[in-house]
Design an enzyme around this catalytic site. Structure first.
Site, PDB file in Angstrom:
ATOM      1  N   LYS A 155       0.829  -1.197   0.000  1.00  0.00           N
ATOM      2  CA  LYS A 155       0.000   0.000   0.000  1.00  0.00           C
ATOM      3  C   LYS A 155       0.875   1.264   0.000  1.00  0.00           C
ATOM      4  CE  LYS A 155      -4.289   0.655   2.492  1.00  0.00           C
ATOM      5  NZ  LYS A 155      -4.808   0.610   3.853  1.00  0.00           N
ATOM      6  N   THR A 192     -11.016  -0.729  13.205  1.00  0.00           N
ATOM      7  CA  THR A 192     -11.656  -1.318  14.402  1.00  0.00           C
ATOM      8  C   THR A 192     -12.844  -2.146  13.935  1.00  0.00           C
ATOM      9  OG1 THR A 192     -12.994   0.683  14.649  1.00  0.00           O
ATOM     10  CG2 THR A 192     -11.034   0.530  16.017  1.00  0.00           C
ATOM     11  N   GLU A 211     -14.114  11.069  13.866  1.00  0.00           N
ATOM     12  CA  GLU A 211     -14.307  11.599  12.503  1.00  0.00           C
ATOM     13  C   GLU A 211     -15.775  11.481  12.108  1.00  0.00           C
ATOM     14  OE1 GLU A 211     -15.027   9.602   9.719  1.00  0.00           O
ATOM     15  OE2 GLU A 211     -14.926   7.649  10.692  1.00  0.00           O
ATOM     16  N   ASN A 222     -23.767   8.236  14.824  1.00  0.00           N
ATOM     17  CA  ASN A 222     -24.038   7.204  13.819  1.00  0.00           C
ATOM     18  C   ASN A 222     -25.312   6.419  14.145  1.00  0.00           C
ATOM     19  OD1 ASN A 222     -22.003   7.875  12.124  1.00  0.00           O
ATOM     20  ND2 ASN A 222     -20.768   6.041  12.448  1.00  0.00           N
ATOM     21  N   GLY A 280     -34.857   3.319   1.250  1.00  0.00           N
ATOM     22  CA  GLY A 280     -34.057   2.534   0.311  1.00  0.00           C
ATOM     23  C   GLY A 280     -33.979   1.093   0.754  1.00  0.00           C
ATOM     24  N   CYS A 295     -19.615   1.645   8.554  1.00  0.00           N
ATOM     25  CA  CYS A 295     -19.804   2.360   9.826  1.00  0.00           C
ATOM     26  C   CYS A 295     -21.107   2.033  10.547  1.00  0.00           C
ATOM     27  CB  CYS A 295     -19.708   3.855   9.581  1.00  0.00           C
ATOM     28  SG  CYS A 295     -18.165   4.289   8.781  1.00  0.00           S
ATOM     29  N   ARG A 320     -18.553  -2.960   1.568  1.00  0.00           N
ATOM     30  CA  ARG A 320     -18.804  -3.516   2.898  1.00  0.00           C
ATOM     31  C   ARG A 320     -20.267  -3.328   3.309  1.00  0.00           C
ATOM     32  NH1 ARG A 320     -13.840  -0.880   6.043  1.00  0.00           N
ATOM     33  NH2 ARG A 320     -14.151   0.684   4.422  1.00  0.00           N
TER      34      ARG A 320
HETATM   35  C1  UGA Z   1     -21.336   7.513   7.945  1.00  0.00           C
HETATM   36  C2  UGA Z   1     -21.705   8.883   8.556  1.00  0.00           C
HETATM   37  O1  UGA Z   1     -22.628   9.572   7.708  1.00  0.00           O
HETATM   38  C3  UGA Z   1     -20.453   9.739   8.757  1.00  0.00           C
HETATM   39  O2  UGA Z   1     -20.792  10.948   9.422  1.00  0.00           O
HETATM   40  C4  UGA Z   1     -19.462   8.944   9.630  1.00  0.00           C
HETATM   41  O3  UGA Z   1     -18.261   9.656   9.847  1.00  0.00           O
HETATM   42  C5  UGA Z   1     -19.138   7.629   8.941  1.00  0.00           C
HETATM   43  O4  UGA Z   1     -20.347   6.882   8.755  1.00  0.00           O
HETATM   44  C6  UGA Z   1     -18.170   6.890   9.815  1.00  0.00           C
HETATM   45  O5  UGA Z   1     -18.540   6.494  10.926  1.00  0.00           O
HETATM   46  O6  UGA Z   1     -16.981   6.801   9.465  1.00  0.00           O
HETATM   47  P1  UGA Z   1     -20.874   6.635   5.445  1.00  0.00           P
HETATM   48  O7  UGA Z   1     -20.952   5.263   6.041  1.00  0.00           O
HETATM   49  O8  UGA Z   1     -19.754   6.974   4.530  1.00  0.00           O
HETATM   50  O9  UGA Z   1     -20.842   7.748   6.630  1.00  0.00           O
HETATM   51  O10 UGA Z   1     -22.185   6.858   4.588  1.00  0.00           O
HETATM   52  P2  UGA Z   1     -23.602   7.581   4.736  1.00  0.00           P
HETATM   53  O11 UGA Z   1     -23.692   8.643   3.726  1.00  0.00           O
HETATM   54  O12 UGA Z   1     -23.866   7.967   6.127  1.00  0.00           O
HETATM   55  O13 UGA Z   1     -24.575   6.400   4.292  1.00  0.00           O
HETATM   56  C7  UGA Z   1     -24.659   5.178   5.031  1.00  0.00           C
HETATM   57  C8  UGA Z   1     -25.728   4.288   4.466  1.00  0.00           C
HETATM   58  O14 UGA Z   1     -27.023   4.821   4.731  1.00  0.00           O
HETATM   59  C9  UGA Z   1     -25.680   4.069   2.955  1.00  0.00           C
HETATM   60  O15 UGA Z   1     -25.909   2.712   2.679  1.00  0.00           O
HETATM   61  C10 UGA Z   1     -26.790   4.944   2.413  1.00  0.00           C
HETATM   62  O16 UGA Z   1     -27.318   4.501   1.203  1.00  0.00           O
HETATM   63  C11 UGA Z   1     -27.807   4.850   3.536  1.00  0.00           C
HETATM   64  N1  UGA Z   1     -28.734   5.982   3.600  1.00  0.00           N
HETATM   65  C12 UGA Z   1     -28.292   7.225   3.922  1.00  0.00           C
HETATM   66  C13 UGA Z   1     -30.098   5.770   3.354  1.00  0.00           C
HETATM   67  O17 UGA Z   1     -30.527   4.635   3.054  1.00  0.00           O
HETATM   68  N2  UGA Z   1     -30.959   6.834   3.440  1.00  0.00           N
HETATM   69  C14 UGA Z   1     -30.532   8.077   3.759  1.00  0.00           C
HETATM   70  O18 UGA Z   1     -31.384   8.987   3.831  1.00  0.00           O
HETATM   71  C15 UGA Z   1     -29.168   8.286   3.996  1.00  0.00           C
END
Ligand code: UGA
Length: 439
Positions: A35, A86, A152, A212, A257, A264, A332
């Site tokens: 990497k 983690t 974060e 989260n 959805g 996360c 994931r």
């Molecule tokens: C999430 C959090 O939004 C971040 O703030 C956090 O830092 C991160 O986890 C983490 O702990 O590192 P992420 O997992 O990248 O970020 O993605 P999201 O945009 O939050 O979406 C998560 C899931 O929820 C996706 O599968 C998305 O499609 C779904 N989702 C999101 C919905 O089904 N409906 C929504 O209205 C929003």
């Protein structure tokens, strides 16, 4: 400032690069030699919009470098971020596996020189910073250091913007000395009047999980309401819009959805439930959100089956989008990873496309999945097409062409991208999530 970042995964690489962009001198360390070699050659191991250009810029301007040699990267660093993985523990009990955090702490300890703040960036259970402190003290009793928590809040696909223009920065510290050091790290954000929440280490650790978990609850709530809309004949889009206009509720994260995925929400909701259990408490609402999320994925399989007339056997199903959300190649816990194998087991043939995730998908999906070069190839001779992930590429499809290519004009829109009335007027048998009864 001289900063060391341990771990060049998603969080470490984005954070390290953005801190270099702030003007700090950042050394990113990773054990995986391949990497580091890739990064040194300017190749970015993950897909994240804007990251590659920012890495190149900061490497060229000599503020960002990569190494496997932790012993040379630690001495003299004023701030050391721990951003290693983690994952959920393999024991299957929901706990976060802290092996990598503790190993990194042990390795850092003998190389500390002068006052250093060690900052947990990874999402870690409450009390981890205290354990890190104990480990470092044991390994090097003379070390002059503090351990802080700085969770974060980066979303994949929007991580650089989230870092540069955050809603808030959370800093968990034990004393002013550590707080001043973190204020220096985030000086450009302080100067821009970004809200900063300065609190105890334990509160900071819990804030991340609570944020989260709350977002996961919001998604599961709207998914359940979408299901209710389907039974009642109501429309979830109007409902979500209307409740979201109430400032106390807020319009974000109310998109129904196929269930949330990613690295996360699934991991952190389970870990949080374990943490609170240990303290003799429970989080019924989070538990329900987790349950609803699993049920939502199963419901999507049934939705597809119903649209196909009651059986997937012998049917060709086209899948648009495989990643857990757009603008990432991350597979994931993606809903596709649960839904596609079930369809295959029930005798369907699967043709799929994803703009970035097809290589990664091969490690997560059964070998029978056929990968196509674009959305139209997916639709060719398929009995139905399923829009699984709302990539921009799928938002303006040539619908007449899609209809001609499909064996039957069945369009299953798991992200509510298209307008049901328009789809029906074009002659599709269309269904979304919570927007209408099946035609
Ligand atoms: C999430 C959090 O939004 C971040 O703030 C956090 O830092 C991160 O986890 C983490 O702990 O590192 P992420 O997992 O990248 O970020 O993605 P999201 O945009 O939050 O979406 C998560 C899931 O929820 C996706 O599968 C998305 O499609 C779904 N989702 C999101 C919905 O089904 N409906 C929504 O209205 C929003």
């Amino acid at each position: 400032m001289k900063i060391t970042m341990i771990g060049t995964g998603y969080v470490g690489l984005v954070t390290g690069t953005c801190l270099a962009e702030f003007g700090h001198h950042v050394t990113c360390v990773d054990k995986v030699a391949g990497k580091i070699e890739q990064l040194r050659e300017g190749k970015i191991p993950i897909y994240e919009p804007g990251l590659e250009a920012l890495v190149h810029k900061n490497v060229n301007e000599k503020r960002l470098c990569f190494t496997t040699d932790l012993a040379s990267a630690v001495p003299g660093a004023e701030a050391i971020f721990i951003a290693v993985g983690t994952p959920t523990s393999r024991r299957g009990d929901g706990y976060a596996d802290l092996t990598y955090i503790f190993a990194a702490s042990k390795e850092i300890a003998p190389h500390l020189r002068g006052y250093t703040v060690i900052i947990d960036k990874s999402t870690v259970p409450v009390g981890t910073a205290a354990q890190v402190e104990r480990i470092i003290h044991q390994e090097n009793p003379a070390a002059d250091f503090d351990v802080a928590s700085n969770p974060e809040f980066l979303r994949e696909g929007a991580a650089i913007n989230d870092f540069m223009r955050p809603d808030r920065v959370v800093i968990g510290v034990k004393n002013d000395r550590a707080r001043h050091m973190l204020q220096e790290v985030y000086k450009p954000l302080f100067l821009r009047d970004t809200p900063i929440v300065c609190t105890t280490v334990e509160t900071a650790e819990l804030i991340k999980y609570a944020a989260n978990a709350f977002l996961a609850v919001k998604i599961s709530f709207i998914n359940e309401m979408a299901n209710v809309c389907e039974s009642i004949g109501a429309d979830i889009s109007a409902l979500a819009r209307a409740i979201g206009m109430d400032g106390r509720i807020g319009g974000k994260f109310l998109h129904p959805g196929p269930g949330y995925g990613g690295s996360c929400f699934p991991k952190d909701t389970l870990a949080l439930m374990r943490i609170v259990q240990e303290h003799g408490e429970s989080l019924h609402i989070v538990a329900a959100a987790v349950e609803v999320n699993a049920a939502q994925k199963a419901r999507m399989v049934k939705k597809i089956r119903d649209m196909l007339g009651g059986s997937e056997a012998g049917k060709t199903i086209g899948i648009l989008g495989l990643t857990f959300k757009p603008e990432t190649d991350d597979m994931r816990e993606a809903p596709s990873v649960t839904i596609i194998p079930t369809l295959l087991e029930r005798g369907a043939r699967i043709k799929a496309h994803d703009p970035q995730g097809m290589e990664e998908a091969q490690g997560y999906l059964p070998g029978e999945v056929e990968y196509m070069k674009d959305a139209y190839q997916v639709c060719e001779d398929a009995d139905a097409v399923v829009l699984m992930t709302e990539w921009n590429q799928y938002r303006a499809l040539d619908l007449e062409r899609v209809k001609k290519l499909l064996r039957k004009p069945i369009f299953i829109d798991l992200r509510n991208v298209y307008d049901p009335e328009k789809m029906r007027s074009l002659g599709f048998q269309y269904t979304g999530v919570g927007r209408s009864l099946n035609p």
